[in-house]
Motif scaffolding. Structure first.
Motif, mmCIF file in Angstrom:
data_model
loop_
_atom_site.group_PDB
_atom_site.id
_atom_site.type_symbol
_atom_site.label_atom_id
_atom_site.label_comp_id
_atom_site.label_asym_id
_atom_site.label_seq_id
_atom_site.Cartn_x
_atom_site.Cartn_y
_atom_site.Cartn_z
ATOM 1 N N GLU A 91 0.819 -1.214 0.000
ATOM 2 C CA GLU A 91 0.000 0.000 0.000
ATOM 3 C C GLU A 91 0.864 1.280 0.000
ATOM 4 O OE1 GLU A 91 -3.240 -0.786 -0.274
ATOM 5 O OE2 GLU A 91 -3.739 1.319 -0.482
ATOM 6 N N GLU A 92 1.924 1.270 0.829
ATOM 7 C CA GLU A 92 2.710 2.524 0.910
ATOM 8 C C GLU A 92 3.443 2.826 -0.407
ATOM 9 O OE1 GLU A 92 3.464 -0.045 3.122
ATOM 10 O OE2 GLU A 92 5.645 -0.239 3.352
ATOM 11 N N ILE A 93 3.699 1.797 -1.189
ATOM 12 C CA ILE A 93 4.311 2.048 -2.506
ATOM 13 C C ILE A 93 3.272 2.647 -3.449
ATOM 14 C CG2 ILE A 93 5.466 0.995 -4.496
ATOM 15 C CD1 ILE A 93 6.592 -1.107 -2.554
ATOM 16 N N LYS A 94 2.077 2.029 -3.485
ATOM 17 C CA LYS A 94 1.035 2.539 -4.393
ATOM 18 C C LYS A 94 0.661 3.983 -4.056
ATOM 19 C CE LYS A 94 -1.339 -1.225 -3.611
ATOM 20 N NZ LYS A 94 -2.393 -2.262 -3.559
ATOM 21 N N HIS A 117 -8.242 16.972 -17.150
ATOM 22 C CA HIS A 117 -7.354 16.930 -18.319
ATOM 23 C C HIS A 117 -5.922 17.084 -17.814
ATOM 24 C CE1 HIS A 117 -11.125 17.658 -20.317
ATOM 25 N NE2 HIS A 117 -10.561 17.464 -21.499
ATOM 26 N N GLY A 118 -4.985 16.325 -18.389
ATOM 27 C CA GLY A 118 -3.591 16.494 -17.984
ATOM 28 C C GLY A 118 -2.779 15.237 -18.174
ATOM 29 N N LYS A 119 -1.731 15.143 -17.374
ATOM 30 C CA LYS A 119 -0.826 13.993 -17.466
ATOM 31 C C LYS A 119 -1.317 12.894 -16.527
ATOM 32 C CE LYS A 119 3.735 15.496 -18.837
ATOM 33 N NZ LYS A 119 3.815 16.973 -18.667
ATOM 34 N N ASN A 120 -0.965 11.664 -16.876
ATOM 35 C CA ASN A 120 -1.284 10.553 -15.979
ATOM 36 C C ASN A 120 -0.255 10.473 -14.861
ATOM 37 O OD1 ASN A 120 -3.664 9.002 -17.148
ATOM 38 N ND2 ASN A 120 -2.394 9.440 -18.943
ATOM 39 N N LEU A 121 -0.703 9.928 -13.740
ATOM 40 C CA LEU A 121 0.179 9.766 -12.591
ATOM 41 C C LEU A 121 0.499 8.278 -12.486
ATOM 42 C CD1 LEU A 121 1.449 11.190 -10.199
ATOM 43 C CD2 LEU A 121 -0.695 10.914 -8.962
ATOM 44 N N LEU A 122 1.676 7.914 -13.001
ATOM 45 C CA LEU A 122 2.038 6.496 -13.122
ATOM 46 C C LEU A 122 3.500 6.314 -12.738
ATOM 47 C CD1 LEU A 122 0.419 5.646 -16.576
ATOM 48 C CD2 LEU A 122 -0.052 4.461 -14.436
ATOM 49 N N PRO A 123 3.916 5.086 -12.418
ATOM 50 C CA PRO A 123 5.321 4.827 -12.131
ATOM 51 C C PRO A 123 6.214 5.264 -13.304
ATOM 52 C CG PRO A 123 3.987 2.910 -11.587
ATOM 53 C CD PRO A 123 3.078 3.892 -12.261
ATOM 54 N N SER A 124 7.361 5.860 -12.984
ATOM 55 C CA SER A 124 8.342 6.256 -14.005
ATOM 56 C C SER A 124 9.053 5.000 -14.513
ATOM 57 C CB SER A 124 9.368 7.195 -13.372
ATOM 58 O OG SER A 124 10.079 6.468 -12.374
ATOM 59 N N ASP A 125 9.884 5.165 -15.551
ATOM 60 C CA ASP A 125 10.657 4.020 -16.066
ATOM 61 C C ASP A 125 11.478 3.378 -14.953
ATOM 62 O OD1 ASP A 125 9.650 4.552 -18.493
ATOM 63 O OD2 ASP A 125 11.491 5.397 -19.356
ATOM 64 N N GLN A 126 12.122 4.265 -14.175
ATOM 65 C CA GLN A 126 12.958 3.811 -13.072
ATOM 66 C C GLN A 126 12.129 3.005 -12.054
ATOM 67 O OE1 GLN A 126 16.139 3.971 -12.985
ATOM 68 N NE2 GLN A 126 16.113 2.948 -10.981
ATOM 69 N N GLU A 127 10.960 3.541 -11.723
ATOM 70 C CA GLU A 127 10.078 2.855 -10.748
ATOM 71 C C GLU A 127 9.530 1.548 -11.318
ATOM 72 O OE1 GLU A 127 8.412 6.721 -8.248
ATOM 73 O OE2 GLU A 127 7.567 6.290 -10.210
ATOM 74 N N GLU A 128 9.233 1.544 -12.613
ATOM 75 C CA GLU A 128 8.769 0.284 -13.239
ATOM 76 C C GLU A 128 9.825 -0.805 -13.059
ATOM 77 O OE1 GLU A 128 7.615 0.692 -17.313
ATOM 78 O OE2 GLU A 128 5.768 1.785 -16.838
ATOM 79 N N LYS A 129 11.089 -0.422 -13.234
ATOM 80 C CA LYS A 129 12.195 -1.393 -13.059
ATOM 81 C C LYS A 129 12.251 -1.857 -11.612
ATOM 82 C CE LYS A 129 15.713 -0.585 -16.514
ATOM 83 N NZ LYS A 129 15.879 0.828 -16.881
ATOM 84 N N GLU A 130 12.232 -0.864 -10.728
ATOM 85 C CA GLU A 130 12.368 -1.148 -9.299
ATOM 86 C C GLU A 130 11.264 -2.094 -8.813
ATOM 87 O OE1 GLU A 130 12.756 2.525 -7.201
ATOM 88 O OE2 GLU A 130 12.552 1.561 -5.229
ATOM 89 N N TYR A 131 10.038 -1.930 -9.324
ATOM 90 C CA TYR A 131 8.912 -2.731 -8.824
ATOM 91 C C TYR A 131 8.508 -3.860 -9.769
ATOM 92 C CZ TYR A 131 8.818 1.197 -5.658
ATOM 93 O OH TYR A 131 9.176 2.150 -4.745
ATOM 94 N N ASP A 132 9.356 -4.139 -10.758
ATOM 95 C CA ASP A 132 9.129 -5.268 -11.649
ATOM 96 C C ASP A 132 7.796 -5.183 -12.420
ATOM 97 O OD1 ASP A 132 9.777 -7.659 -12.843
ATOM 98 O OD2 ASP A 132 8.881 -8.899 -11.266
#
Ligand SMILES: O=C(O)CCC(=O)C(=O)O
Ligand SMILES: [Fe+2]
Length: 343
Positions: free
Chosen positions: A66-69, A122-137
């Motif tokens: 939860e704390e990561i999400k 309207h705007g940008k999405n709030l999603l894991p960055s490339d770096q975070e995608e790697k970190e969290y598989d």
């Protein structure tokens, strides 16, 4: 006598480009819209591999602590109304839903006209960055979400063409008036199973409601739980491999003078023992468009059904409003705390 349970129609649209088949498909759509306001689409051409990748990555995302999400919680996107919300964070009909989720939408840069004007949602999405995608598989999560949104948006345009034909309108009727640049909102919902557990008094995965825009295109995994209020009572909309569930939203009911209804639906509390995941994409009119009843369509009996509607709204009054005004009134109710903070 054996009672045969009503089931929602499955419409194969694979031949819609074929001039000799298109009208037949549009007739099936008309029947489904008049009878249920809900139908399955097969033969849609969206790759099963893409859908599976999205499902697998989404499951991994929701399995994070939860704390990561919370790094991507909705409050942080402010007016753009994107990001993660916890189980019980969203309300339907004044009750918290037993689901968590990610709110998403078309990716718009800061120099987009609507973003510069500070237009909500309207705007940008709030999603894991490339770096975070790697970190969290969860590598490829963002890219897969965008690819899926693009593909299902194209499908939305096709289904809206068929809906126009089903109403004997020019095929590009909705495109010209409302959806050249549609408002696309996308959600990924995760319904944890409460089997044998305290439910914290949750009653529903999602309480009874109708959708707000023109058309919803939903992919659901194999767990099931979606229910639809048909004319003779509630029926199930179980997962059918290779299909999307489509349903009519409030604005299409308004445009069609009630010929096509925005059908109420809900999701059962998940007690299956497995987590359920679903992917509704809302294909909606442009935020600044003025949804107006179509000339030449007959008014229907009981057009104003506000007395029995879940939210008591009359979709057929003569008040002029933009889709944005209608939508903001609705989403303010489902996230009351967020509304206070950002709208
Ligand atoms: O999760 C589902 O099956 C349906 C969700 C839904 O009705 C909605 O998000 O509007
Ligand atoms: Fe819905």
């Amino acid at each position: 006598m054996i009672e045969i349970a009503e089931t929602l129609p499955i419409i194969d649209i694979s031949l819609m480009k074929d001039d000799s088949q298109r009208d037949k498909i549009a007739d099936e759509i008309e029947k489904a819209c008049r009878e249920f306001g809900f139908f399955y689409i097969s033969g849609h051409g969206i790759s099963q591999d893409l859908i599976q990748r999205l499902e697998d990555l989404s499951k991994k995302f929701f399995a994070l602590k939860e704390e990561i999400k919370m790094k991507w919680r909705m409050e942080l996107a402010e007016k753009a109304w994107r990001g993660y919300f916890i189980v019980g964070g969203e309300y339907t009909s004044d009750l918290p839903d037993a689901k968590q989720g990610l709110y998403l939408g078309s990716e718009l840069d800061d120099d987009h006209e609507m973003v510069k004007n500070n237009t909500p949602i309207h705007g940008k999405n709030l999603l894991p960055s490339d770096q975070e995608e790697k970190e969290y598989d969860i590598e490829g999560f963002r890219k897969t979400i965008f690819e899926y949104m693009d593909q299902v948006t194209l499908l939305g345009h096709s289904v809206m063409e068929l809906i126009a034909l089903s109403l004997k309108l020019p095929r590009n009727y909705f495109n010209e008036k409302y959806t050249k640049d549609p408002l696309i909102l996308f959600r990924i919902f995760n319904y944890p199973s409460f089997k044998g557990e305290e439910t914290n008094n949750y009653k529903w995965g999602v309480g009874e409601h109708s959708d707000y825009g023109l058309l919803t295109l939903l992919y659901q995994d194999k767990v099931g739980g979606l229910q639809v209020r048909a004319k003779n009572g509630w029926i199930e909309a179980p997962p059918i491999p290779g299909t999307f569930v489509c349903n009519i939203g409030d604005m299409l009911e308004r445009l069609t003078r009630g010929n096509y209804r925005s059908t109420p639906h809900r999701v059962r509390l998940n007690t299956s023992g497995e987590t359920r995941i679903s992917f509704p994409l809302f294909f909606d009119p442009h935020f600044n468009s003025l949804p107006t009843a179509i000339e030449g369509l007959q008014d229907v009996e009981n057009q104003d059904d506000s007395a029995t509607r879940w939210d008591h709204v009359n979709l057929h009054n003569n008040t002029t409003y933009t889709y944005g005004e209608y939508l903001l009134g609705k989403i303010g109710k489902v996230f009351p705390d967020l509304k206070k903070k950002v709208l």
